[in-house]
Scaffold this motif. Structure first.
Motif, PDB file in Angstrom:
ATOM      1  N   VAL A  46       0.889  -1.236   0.086  1.00 15.07           N
ATOM      2  CA  VAL A  46      -0.105  -0.022   0.013  1.00 15.07           C
ATOM      3  C   VAL A  46       0.831   1.273  -0.206  1.00 15.07           C
ATOM      4  O   VAL A  46       1.629   1.501   0.853  1.00 15.07           O
ATOM      5  CB  VAL A  46      -0.971   0.050   1.332  1.00 15.07           C
ATOM      6  CG1 VAL A  46      -1.793   1.188   1.225  1.00 15.07           C
ATOM      7  CG2 VAL A  46      -1.686  -1.308   1.247  1.00 15.07           C
ATOM      8  N   ASN A  47       0.608   1.889  -1.080  1.00 15.26           N
ATOM      9  CA  ASN A  47       1.755   3.170  -1.127  1.00 15.26           C
ATOM     10  C   ASN A  47       2.918   2.811  -0.733  1.00 15.26           C
ATOM     11  O   ASN A  47       3.510   3.781   0.153  1.00 15.26           O
ATOM     12  CB  ASN A  47       1.115   4.342  -0.520  1.00 15.26           C
ATOM     13  CG  ASN A  47      -0.229   4.804  -1.176  1.00 15.26           C
ATOM     14  OD1 ASN A  47      -0.476   4.663  -2.299  1.00 15.26           O
ATOM     15  ND2 ASN A  47      -1.297   4.970  -0.278  1.00 15.26           N
ATOM     16  N   PRO A  48       3.910   2.060  -1.465  1.00 18.97           N
ATOM     17  CA  PRO A  48       5.414   2.143  -0.966  1.00 18.97           C
ATOM     18  C   PRO A  48       6.168   3.183  -1.468  1.00 18.97           C
ATOM     19  O   PRO A  48       5.848   3.662  -2.427  1.00 18.97           O
ATOM     20  CB  PRO A  48       5.575   0.715  -1.679  1.00 18.97           C
ATOM     21  CG  PRO A  48       4.739   0.537  -2.912  1.00 18.97           C
ATOM     22  CD  PRO A  48       3.600   1.150  -2.479  1.00 18.97           C
ATOM     23  N   GLN A  49       7.126   3.267  -0.824  1.00 19.34           N
ATOM     24  CA  GLN A  49       8.029   4.572  -1.018  1.00 19.34           C
ATOM     25  C   GLN A  49       9.054   4.328  -1.958  1.00 19.34           C
ATOM     26  O   GLN A  49       9.651   3.400  -1.556  1.00 19.34           O
ATOM     27  CB  GLN A  49       8.425   5.529   0.092  1.00 19.34           C
ATOM     28  CG  GLN A  49       7.288   6.337   0.836  1.00 19.34           C
ATOM     29  CD  GLN A  49       7.612   7.135   1.886  1.00 19.34           C
ATOM     30  OE1 GLN A  49       9.028   7.540   1.906  1.00 19.34           O
ATOM     31  NE2 GLN A  49       7.077   7.065   2.899  1.00 19.34           N
ATOM     32  N   GLY A  50       9.289   4.772  -2.994  1.00 22.48           N
ATOM     33  CA  GLY A  50      10.449   4.272  -3.750  1.00 22.48           C
ATOM     34  C   GLY A  50      10.490   2.995  -4.563  1.00 22.48           C
ATOM     35  O   GLY A  50      11.710   2.376  -4.608  1.00 22.48           O
ATOM     36  N   TYR A  51       9.410   2.553  -4.780  1.00 24.02           N
ATOM     37  CA  TYR A  51       9.125   1.269  -5.202  1.00 24.02           C
ATOM     38  C   TYR A  51       8.311   1.283  -6.575  1.00 24.02           C
ATOM     39  O   TYR A  51       7.781   2.049  -6.859  1.00 24.02           O
ATOM     40  CB  TYR A  51       8.425   0.404  -4.281  1.00 24.02           C
ATOM     41  CG  TYR A  51       8.203  -1.027  -4.853  1.00 24.02           C
ATOM     42  CD1 TYR A  51       9.319  -2.022  -4.440  1.00 24.02           C
ATOM     43  CD2 TYR A  51       7.216  -1.427  -5.553  1.00 24.02           C
ATOM     44  CE1 TYR A  51       9.073  -3.305  -4.729  1.00 24.02           C
ATOM     45  CE2 TYR A  51       6.862  -2.895  -5.948  1.00 24.02           C
ATOM     46  CZ  TYR A  51       7.916  -3.738  -5.590  1.00 24.02           C
ATOM     47  OH  TYR A  51       7.706  -4.958  -5.877  1.00 24.02           O
TER      48      TYR A  51
END
Lengths: 267, 267
Positions: free
Chosen positions: A51-56
């Motif tokens: 759910v809304n991963p950062q930098g992925y």
């Protein structure tokens, strides 16, 4: 859950483990996502939701996934938590700390049993929050109970992949216990050879005593004392038939004496 | 949480967890060492030993250690495994695979109970091998039993820090169950004798091998095979210091040869 019958990863668990969804919320470090994928595949899980991963996606996630690239490639990315949880009949959240508004709190072992039991009815989810701040109260509202991994009170913040490793390990144990796993359980200690029967052991002890007499090692005043100690020692080892044969071979050689010292029996 | 006001980790476990040594052999990726330090501190362990680590110290190890820098800073680096194991009364090795020459094999839960029980007598060690190849047979020879973490049969290679996380988690659970958590005192040894420490056992095995050579019992083409079998046999018995002394006394007598047959050493 038609996932089990899909072409990729055909040896994935056909049991309840396949129905357990791991949901990572707003993960900050993509390397952790790779570590989570690896931990899941090691333990036989396959359904990863982000759910809304950062930098992925990221090269670091792929590197840390090691041999679990396939699982990572099939991970689904969601814009909101409710979509990630769609269809789940049971949702547990992970939490490092006690909260004032208390949810029912489970140990990892109890949570694994709880999830697997529910998984017989449909998909279930286990939620992991942000590395620094965990799950928000709004996210915890989606959970029926919380899981807390017991840690040292002074240092309770587990790495995200490490927390997933502990929980998926407990899930795998629970699945194996319930016969829902895919592999034979670890063998019990001493597995392999059959223990020597009583009469073989007695012949060994008689041979040992005789040899110790020849070697002048037994106390003539109390030969039973030493033999009793040696019996207890070898009894603890549960020697196999082969091992008794090896030991008796050594005794036979010992009674003949060392080689190379003018020993008429050996040279 | 008086952590800030106290010098170094004074809140670390004074119970049996404090006697469990984690030994990493020839680790390739320093990041994993940091991950191990973090996992250990989370679970209340503190004694980390590194045998010939590659590329260590390293910034990556420090970064992955997160809040466990103090534990990492106190990790001891050794040139050889035996030094790292000095004083240990029980040594278990971790292994991902079944081997033909079988050691007793424990589940992580059974291993944790086993180690904590032994830890009431003195230091104990849990060995982790190289990331790709694990422990060599020579290193496994130092172990009384192996631990295998149950994994999916198609993908059994756990990340090193993840494996340490699972085992230290089980150790913590076992300590909590036994009431040996963070504050409990070390239990006094039970009625039985204390197990012989690692170096005494190694001296016994060396003495045994030497004696079997004198007795012409070892297969010159493959002396290691028999020694490995005998190590496993005696390891299962957990010999005490007294018992090791008795066994070595027998070896000394055996090397001198039997009495009463014109043996110049004895008559």
């Amino acid at each position: 859950m038609a996932k089990d019958t899909q072409p990729k990863m055909t040896n994935e668990p056909t049991g309840a483990l396949g129905a357990v969804r791991i949901v990572l919320v707003n993960t900050t470090h993509p390397g952790n996502i790779g570590g989570v994928a690896r931990a899941m595949k090691n333990m036989g899980l396959s359904d990863l939701r982000l759910v809304n991963p950062q930098g992925y996606p990221s090269a670091e996630a792929t590197a840390r996934a090691s041999g679990a690239h396939d699982l990572l490639a099939r991970a689904r990315v969601h814009d909101d938590l409710d979509t990630a949880l769609a269809g789940c009949c049971r949702v547990l959240g992970t939490s490092a700390r006690q909260r004032t508004l208390r949810w029912p709190e489970l140990t990892p072992r109890a949570a694994a049993a709880d999830l697997l039991q529910a998984a017989s009815s449909g998909p279930v989810a286990l939620l992991f929050g942000r590395e620094r701040t965990g799950l928000t109260n709004e996210e915890l509202d989606r959970c029926q109970a919380l899981v807390t991994i017991p840690t040292h009170p002074d240092y309770s913040s587990l790495n995200l992949a490490a927390a997933v490793q502990v929980l998926t390990y407990e899930l795998r144990l629970a699945a194996l216990e319930a016969g829902q796993g895919d592999a034979a359980p670890v063998e019990s200690p001493g597995g392999g050879e059959v223990g020597a029967p009583h009469e073989e052991l007695e012949r060994f002890y008689a041979h040992l005593e005789e040899t110790l007499q020849v070697l002048d090692f037994l106390d003539p005043d109390n030969p039973r004392h030493l033999m009793r100690r040696l019996r207890r020692l070898f009894a603890r080892a549960h020697p196999s038939v082969n091992e008794v044969n090896i030991l008796r071979g050594i005794l036979t050689h010992a009674a003949r004496g060392p080689v190379g010292r003018g020993n008429p029996e050996r040279d």
